[in-house]
Write an enzyme that holds these catalytic residues in place. Structure first.
Site, PDB file in Angstrom:
ATOM      1  N   ASP A 128     -10.658  -9.170   7.842  1.00 24.44           N
ATOM      2  CA  ASP A 128     -12.078  -9.069   7.503  1.00 24.44           C
ATOM      3  C   ASP A 128     -12.740 -10.444   7.472  1.00 24.44           C
ATOM      4  O   ASP A 128     -13.887 -10.593   7.883  1.00 24.44           O
ATOM      5  CB  ASP A 128     -12.276  -8.357   6.164  1.00 24.44           C
ATOM      6  CG  ASP A 128     -12.311  -6.838   6.335  1.00 24.44           C
ATOM      7  OD1 ASP A 128     -11.989  -6.371   7.442  1.00 24.44           O
ATOM      8  OD2 ASP A 128     -12.663  -6.135   5.376  1.00 24.44           O
ATOM      9  N   LYS A 141       3.485 -15.286   1.531  1.00 24.39           N
ATOM     10  CA  LYS A 141       3.522 -16.151   0.346  1.00 24.39           C
ATOM     11  C   LYS A 141       4.988 -16.360  -0.022  1.00 24.39           C
ATOM     12  O   LYS A 141       5.442 -15.945  -1.097  1.00 24.39           O
ATOM     13  CB  LYS A 141       2.750 -15.506  -0.810  1.00 24.39           C
ATOM     14  CG  LYS A 141       1.248 -15.462  -0.607  1.00 24.39           C
ATOM     15  CD  LYS A 141       0.542 -16.752  -0.963  1.00 24.39           C
ATOM     16  CE  LYS A 141       0.481 -16.967  -2.461  1.00 24.39           C
ATOM     17  NZ  LYS A 141      -0.158 -18.264  -2.787  1.00 24.39           N
ATOM     18  N   TYR A 171       0.820  -1.219   0.000  1.00 23.50           N
ATOM     19  CA  TYR A 171       0.000   0.000   0.000  1.00 23.50           C
ATOM     20  C   TYR A 171       0.857   1.275   0.000  1.00 23.50           C
ATOM     21  O   TYR A 171       0.365   2.357  -0.274  1.00 23.50           O
ATOM     22  CB  TYR A 171      -0.946   0.031   1.212  1.00 23.50           C
ATOM     23  CG  TYR A 171      -2.025  -1.031   1.176  1.00 23.50           C
ATOM     24  CD1 TYR A 171      -2.353  -1.697   0.002  1.00 23.50           C
ATOM     25  CD2 TYR A 171      -2.728  -1.363   2.324  1.00 23.50           C
ATOM     26  CE1 TYR A 171      -3.327  -2.671  -0.028  1.00 23.50           C
ATOM     27  CE2 TYR A 171      -3.719  -2.333   2.303  1.00 23.50           C
ATOM     28  CZ  TYR A 171      -4.010  -2.996   1.126  1.00 23.50           C
ATOM     29  OH  TYR A 171      -4.988  -3.961   1.100  1.00 23.50           O
ATOM     30  N   ASP A 181      -2.958 -17.927   1.277  1.00 23.12           N
ATOM     31  CA  ASP A 181      -4.164 -18.535   0.701  1.00 23.12           C
ATOM     32  C   ASP A 181      -4.649 -19.685   1.577  1.00 23.12           C
ATOM     33  O   ASP A 181      -5.848 -19.850   1.812  1.00 23.12           O
ATOM     34  CB  ASP A 181      -3.932 -18.979  -0.747  1.00 23.12           C
ATOM     35  CG  ASP A 181      -2.609 -19.719  -0.946  1.00 23.12           C
ATOM     36  OD1 ASP A 181      -1.768 -19.710  -0.035  1.00 23.12           O
ATOM     37  OD2 ASP A 181      -2.420 -20.306  -2.026  1.00 23.12           O
ATOM     38  N   ASP A 214      -5.165  -7.145   5.729  1.00 23.21           N
ATOM     39  CA  ASP A 214      -6.402  -6.461   5.361  1.00 23.21           C
ATOM     40  C   ASP A 214      -7.490  -7.489   5.053  1.00 23.21           C
ATOM     41  O   ASP A 214      -8.620  -7.415   5.552  1.00 23.21           O
ATOM     42  CB  ASP A 214      -6.101  -5.591   4.120  1.00 23.21           C
ATOM     43  CG  ASP A 214      -7.143  -4.527   3.899  1.00 23.21           C
ATOM     44  OD1 ASP A 214      -8.127  -4.489   4.651  1.00 23.21           O
ATOM     45  OD2 ASP A 214      -6.975  -3.734   2.955  1.00 23.21           O
TER      46      ASP A 214
END
Ligand code: NAD
Length: 365
Positions: free
Chosen positions: A254, A194, A143, A226, A250
């Site tokens: 959620d 990852k 980001y 994942d 992020d």
């Protein structure tokens, strides 16, 4: 003599001020009944600050935020300020606060209160007793990484670029937060990246291993992001503390949040270097659709204050008391509209706060 805790209250916009009134009821109760002393200050932020000061975070507010032990934040934003210039918008005030306080660790608990077990989209047995803490790196990664941008190519195509980048110190400091938390919880950190396809992920894994050497009593596991997303909806109770970067955090926070039901129940904390910046806020926004109606659920904001008691003010018993009181009220079938079900007692924002204070009183006797 007990220490006085300094706290800046920034109620903000929409339902922020309504929920914050309920936090203030609890502060008063703790002062009068538990001899916990607060030095409170209060100011505007977001749209309300734009109206008063012409900017969503005034310099004097920022200075105060840097001085205090913790900032208690409500929510910002609303349609009234949709036309305001980007750098003065309500949300810009919150982003500036996070940046200026260098809040690099975002803590998002996903805790399932037993009486709300049916509100989850997962089977009750999967979420009953769930208590996960997600530690998300908040100031680095894709980001913020450079280079970034959209360029026009000579062949008429366009190219969008963002850069996932981490340096050793950024990984080390957030890893310390996760391992310290695990020590106070169930002693288990799952570090998520990852590393199989990203060099930044490989660096993350190697540097987390370095920090793990300081915590031989904490079990460390590595997991690909994942797989972690899959495991969170398959067997979420396998996790204690999840440590991850800004982007994966992020998403994963959620996912974990929805395991527990409503937005109105979710607290968060954002921490900087120890003793230098802490901000506590509900995960939800200013909910303009219900603002001013007295129906918002104040529990997310109240639980954020409980996190401040636990992580900044070192008052774990008071934090436990608030969380137990919330559980007690829910067990007595008292509900705000967002978590209401047939047969329950529907209450207003103010009534929910008063019920929680009454339960704190009862549980203390
Ligand atoms: P929101 O979280 O404000 O609301 C989403 C939905 O959840 C709405 O239907 C709302 O009524 C409901 N809801 C949220 N909190 C609730 C509570 N405590 N009790 C009962 N119901 C609740 O998100 P949004 O609608 O996307 O955004 C509204 C405004 O808030 C926008 O201006 C947005 O930019 C801002 N926002 C601010 C923050 C923040 O201050 N940290 C975070 C997210 C959004």
């Amino acid at each position: 003599m007990s220490k006085t805790h300094s706290m800046l209250i920034l109620p903000g916009d929409g339902i922020g001020p309504e929920a914050m009134i309920e936090v203030k009821k609890i502060v008063t109760w703790l002062e009068e009944n538990k001899d916990i002393k607060f030095d409170l200050s209060e100011d505007h932020v977001g749209g309300r600050a734009y109206d008063e000061y012409g900017t969503s975070l005034a310099d004097h507010t920022l200075e105060k935020a840097k001085e205090v032990d913790a900032v208690m934040f409500g929510a910002v934003g609303g349609p009234k300020w949709d036309g305001v210039a980007y750098d003065k918008r309500p949300e810009a005030g919150l982003l500036k606060l996070r940046k200026e306080l260098n809040l690099f660790a975002n803590l998002r608990p996903a805790m399932c209160f037993e009486p709300l077990v049916d509100a989850s989209s997962l089977k009750p047995e999967l979420v009953s007793g769930l208590d996960i803490m997600i530690v998300r790196e908040l100031t680095g990664g894709v980001y913020f990484g450079e280079p970034r941008g959209i360029t026009e190519l000579s062949n008429g195509q366009r190219r969008g670029v963002n850069t996932q980048v981490y340096e050793t110190y950024e990984i080390h400091r957030v890893a310390h937060v996760a391992f310290d938390l695990a020590r106070k919880r169930n002693g288990h950190v799952t570090s998520v990246e990852k590393a199989n396809v990203m060099e930044s992920g490989l660096l993350w894994r190697e540097e987390v291993n370095v920090i793990a050497k300081d915590y031989p009593d904490v079990k460390l596991e590595h997991m690909y992001a994942d797989n972690c997303a899959m495991q969170l909806v398959r067997t979420p109770k396998q996790f204690d503390v999840i440590l991850t970067d800004n982007l994966f955090g992020d998403m994963l926070s959620d996912i974990a949040a929805m395991l527990t039901g409503s937005l109105g129940m979710l607290p968060s904390a954002s921490l900087g270097e120890a003793g230098k910046g802490a901000l506590y806020e509900p995960v939800h926004g200013s909910a303009p659709d219900i603002a001013g109606k007295g129906i918002a659920n104040p529990i997310a904001t109240i639980l954020s204050f409980a996190m401040a008691l636990r992580y900044t003010f070192d008052e774990p018993l008071a934090a436990d008391l608030i969380e137990n009181a919330v559980n007690e009220v829910l067990a007595n079938n008292i509900r705000t509209a967002d978590i209401n079900q047939p047969g329950m007692t529907l209450v207003s924002t103010g009534e929910m706060g008063s019920h929680i204070v009454a339960a704190m009183e009862k549980l203390s006797n």
